[in-house]
Scaffold this active site. Sequence first.
Site, short mmCIF file in Angstrom:
data_model
loop_
_atom_site.label_atom_id
_atom_site.label_comp_id
_atom_site.label_asym_id
_atom_site.label_seq_id
_atom_site.Cartn_x
_atom_site.Cartn_y
_atom_site.Cartn_z
N ASN A 1 14.85 45.12 42.56
CA ASN A 1 15.74 43.95 42.53
C ASN A 1 15.81 43.31 41.14
OD1 ASN A 1 15.91 44.55 45.19
ND2 ASN A 1 14.78 42.76 45.93
N THR B 1 63.07 29.94 25.93
CA THR B 1 62.45 29.31 27.10
C THR B 1 63.36 29.75 28.26
OG1 THR B 1 63.75 27.29 26.95
CG2 THR B 1 61.63 27.29 25.80
N HIS B 2 62.77 29.96 29.41
CA HIS B 2 63.52 30.46 30.58
C HIS B 2 64.23 31.78 30.25
CE1 HIS B 2 63.03 26.33 32.19
NE2 HIS B 2 63.30 25.98 30.95
N SER C 1 62.35 61.06 29.66
CA SER C 1 62.67 61.21 31.07
C SER C 1 62.85 62.69 31.38
CB SER C 1 63.96 60.45 31.37
OG SER C 1 64.60 60.99 32.49
N LYS D 1 66.48 58.91 27.06
CA LYS D 1 65.46 57.91 27.36
C LYS D 1 64.24 57.96 26.45
CE LYS D 1 65.27 55.30 30.43
NZ LYS D 1 65.21 55.40 31.87
N ASN E 1 60.85 55.81 26.92
CA ASN E 1 60.29 54.80 27.83
C ASN E 1 58.97 54.22 27.31
OD1 ASN E 1 62.38 55.29 29.67
ND2 ASN E 1 61.25 56.97 30.61
N GLU F 1 53.97 49.58 30.03
CA GLU F 1 54.14 49.41 31.48
C GLU F 1 52.84 49.66 32.23
OE1 GLU F 1 58.71 50.56 32.44
OE2 GLU F 1 57.49 52.15 31.65
N TYR G 1 18.09 39.10 47.35
CA TYR G 1 18.85 40.34 47.23
C TYR G 1 19.37 40.81 48.58
CZ TYR G 1 20.21 45.13 46.25
OH TYR G 1 20.92 46.28 46.16
N GLN H 1 24.97 45.80 45.53
CA GLN H 1 25.16 47.10 44.88
C GLN H 1 26.64 47.31 44.52
OE1 GLN H 1 22.73 50.62 45.94
NE2 GLN H 1 24.60 51.38 46.88
N LYS I 1 28.56 46.78 40.74
CA LYS I 1 28.79 47.70 39.62
C LYS I 1 30.17 48.33 39.64
CE LYS I 1 24.06 48.33 39.99
NZ LYS I 1 24.26 47.64 41.28
N1 ARG Z 1 20.91 50.43 43.84
C1 ARG Z 1 20.53 49.07 44.11
C2 ARG Z 1 21.61 48.13 43.62
O1 ARG Z 1 22.34 48.52 42.80
C3 ARG Z 1 19.24 48.74 43.45
C4 ARG Z 1 18.49 47.62 44.06
C5 ARG Z 1 17.96 48.05 45.37
N2 ARG Z 1 17.11 47.09 45.96
C6 ARG Z 1 16.78 47.11 47.25
N3 ARG Z 1 16.02 46.17 47.68
N4 ARG Z 1 17.24 48.02 48.07
O2 ARG Z 1 21.74 47.02 44.04
#
Ligand code: ARG
Length: 457
Positions: A110, A155-156, A277, A283, A285, A290, A317, A322, A325
């Site tokens: 954790n 503007t607008h 295109s 064209k 583009n 975009e 936790y 998780q 990420k």
């Molecule tokens: N892979 C877990 C995460 O990214 C790591 C922490 C896991 N901790 C636990 N108590 N299971 O959050």
Amino acid sequence: MNKMWAGRSRKETDKLADEFNSSVAVDGRMYRQDITGSVAHAEMLAGCGIITPAECDAICDGLKGILADIDSGKLEISPEAEDIHMFVEAELTARIGEAGKKLHTARSRNDQVAVDMRLYLREESATVVALIKKLVAAIAAKARETKDYVAPAYTHLQRAQPIVFAHQLLAYAMMFVRDAGRINDAVRRMNESPLGSCALAGTTYRTDRTFTAKKLGFDGACLNSIDGVSDRDFCVELLSAFALVMTHLSRFAEEVILWSSWEFAFVELDDAYTTGSSIMPQKKNPDMAELVRGKTGRVYGDLVAMLTVLKGLPLAYNKDMQEDKECVFDALDTVCKCLEIFAPMIATMKPNRDNMLRAAGKGFINATDLADYLVGKGMPFRTAYNTVGKIVARCIDLGKTLEELSLEEYAAFSDKFGDDVYDAISLRACVSRRISEGGTGAASVEKQIRFVEGFLG
Ligand code: ARG
């Protein structure tokens, strides 16, 4: 696969559950930070007499070997692993035996994952800021090039007043300078070490959290161990900063798309950053712009996903975390790609001075200046405004611009008009007379360019 936590279980986890639970495909990219954090932790354990110096050496050498082997491609991060932390620890124990099993003393995944994320994002934020600087450098150079290109401002999306094109470009530079500031602020706040918070309550060992914090370049150790393992404010802060970078890129992209259309033709994009295109031979583009506009939605989605993950979580936790990420890494990757493509697209874009000037000549964008002229002759602004409104209506009937109206025609509206009216409403005069601070006049534009160049260092 043999689990480290298998002692408590009576049977193997389901294969589908293993796959569902695993985050290594996502968090594997933090292997360097995970190893760096572990080396600092091992040194702290040895310094506090919790492991022996010999064990510490074995652990640190083992970890450095793993790092070198992942870097060189000799060691593949196993997709079977539960996460990068488990992978590194298992590999270490496989390499050095018993001492490897001591690394996780006075630590938990954790606090480990929280430390890895902060280290990783601290580094990556510096990359984003460097990319922002590249874009700002391209904008500054384009602003120098166009600092006396007269163009209409809107503007607008209706022609409003004349400016120099550089002034509009510099407005974007200001946004990106602020974006860099916001990212740096977030990094400053995230620079506290959660390492040593352990599972949530701290530990019974006499550890030295200040040692690991300093070793890892943090300003200090976070004060509350529960907060240490459950805080993801830094993810939200960075995601918001990234979302705003994308907002700015997307607005800029929209303008580039408009400017490069036949209707505007204010700029021509370099062939290297446009596509054709499959059916329409004429064209060209603006796909890069975009796509940047389109990818903005993903980053907003990442921010909302992160906030939503956190909103109902009890301390400390929970595995939901998780998910942080995927949100943060997706936003990070997207923002980097967009900045990377935008800078050379702007650097190679060719502004068309004549077309801008032509567009500025239509649409009565000097009407405010005509009103200011009358004010200069002693007429109150509101009266002048009404008078000019009537003059514009007359011009529309006659199919003329303000410059094309004769002095006799002007005289019908007020006896204050003289020969000097034509100088007063020439587009160049309109621009150069905008002398107020931050305006489109030459001195202000120069000051802005200097400010932006100062940011670039
Ligand atoms: N892979 C877990 C995460 O990214 C790591 C922490 C896991 N901790 C636990 N108590 N299971 O959050």
